[in-house]
Design a protein around this motif. Structure first.
Motif: not given
Length: 325
Positions: A58-80
């Motif tokens: 069930g793992a889905v790996l998403v990588r950020h090319e730039r560090n955005g911080g915890l809030a932005t990383a959680r938003n990426t997860g919500i969108d996926r």
């Protein structure tokens, strides 16, 4: 069909990520997905997550090319996320075996918008239980009614996103995303928005999240400029609450909490870098002057003399260039 999406941001946590991932493996179910967001880690975390993508069902790996911080990383997860329900975990924390199925069963039984849970705080070898400050358990409640009273710890002060689970309808209503770019206190505007605008919630006696406190790389332990984002976070809380239909009732709580957080940081100002400590005082003084002054006076009158005196003195501090957050 995915029933539960678990969103887990990671940033430079190679020491702790294996424990986190093992705990997810002990919670696997065929209708669960685990969205692993690598927020541009610079240590061995990417390699650990690449292996998890292969080995964790069930793992889905998403990588950020730039560090955005915890809030932005959680938003990426919500969108996926594809799940009917969503929950969060931080990349240095862990879960008890079988916790997620119990969490899902609890919110399905109650049928509310979101659910809040207790957690275990782990500091070195010490373990302590931290409770949601809600007295009535396993009962569906109105989130707005859990904001007050202003002078006591309430549900909006228990702002941990990972201590709960959330129905997808909150995403659809625009209530679950975080303020992009906030590097600390990102949970504060988020929990206030949930309590002002969601329709139902509940607190349950369910333990299973282990929160690792005192991690050297955590922003709560680092006295650099990123810590000052709490001012932007609480400015948002105050501004949005001031626009609420019950602003007169709710604003004293928002202002008093903001004051308490400022006083807390001033009380441990020695942990900040000298330039950041100076900026903390300037930004905090400006923040106090931005608050509704009648509400601020009431808040200061309700606080203990030492903190109130410190804040009143700070408010009189001369304004300096760049004092806006």
């Amino acid at each position: 069909m995915v029933k539960l999406s678990v969103i887990v941001p990671f940033y430079n946590v190679q020491q702790y990520a294996p424990d986190t991932l093992r705990s997810l493996k002990s919670n696997v179910r065929e209708d669960f997905e685990f969205i692993l967001v690598d927020d541009c880690s610079r240590d061995g975390t990417p390699e650990i997550l690449a292996r998890a993508e292969r080995e964790l069902p069930g793992a889905v790996l998403v990588r950020h090319e730039r560090n955005g911080g915890l809030a932005t990383a959680r938003n990426t997860g919500i969108d996926r996320a594809r799940g009917t329900y969503l929950t969060f975990l931080d990349g240095d924390d862990w879960l008890a075996p079988g916790y997620l199925p119990r969490l899902l069963a609890a919110i399905e039984e109650l049928g509310c918008d979101f659910l809040r849970t207790d957690h275990v705080q782990c500091t070195a070898r010490s373990r302590s239980v931290r409770r949601v400050p809600v007295g009535r358990r396993n009962t569906v409640l109105d989130p707005r009614e859990a904001i007050l009273p202003a002078d006591r710890s309430t549900s909006v002060d228990y702002a941990y996103a990972w201590a709960g689970v959330y129905h997808r309808r909150l995403v659809d209503r625009g209530l679950l995303h975080f303020t992009d770019g906030l590097r600390t206190a990102e949970d504060r505007p988020w929990i206030w928005k949930l309590h002002r605008e969601a329709e139902s919630f509940a607190a349950v006696n369910l333990l299973g999240v282990f929160y690792r406190r005192g991690v050297a790389s955590s922003l709560t332990q680092i006295g650099d400029v990123r810590q000052l984002d709490f001012i932007r976070a609480f400015d948002q809380v105050v501004a949005e609450t001031a626009a609420d239909r019950e602003a007169g009732v709710l604003l004293p709580k928002a202002v008093r909490t903001y004051c308490a957080i400022i006083a807390h940081h001033l009380g441990s100002v020695e942990r900040f870098e000298p330039a950041v400590a100076k900026q903390l005082k300037s930004l905090s003084a400006a923040a106090l002057r931005r608050m509704p002054q009648d509400v601020l006076e009431e808040a200061l009158d309700s606080m203990d003399l030492q903190r109130a005196t410190r804040l009143r003195r700070l408010r009189r501090r001369p304004a300096t260039t760049g004092a806006a957050a």
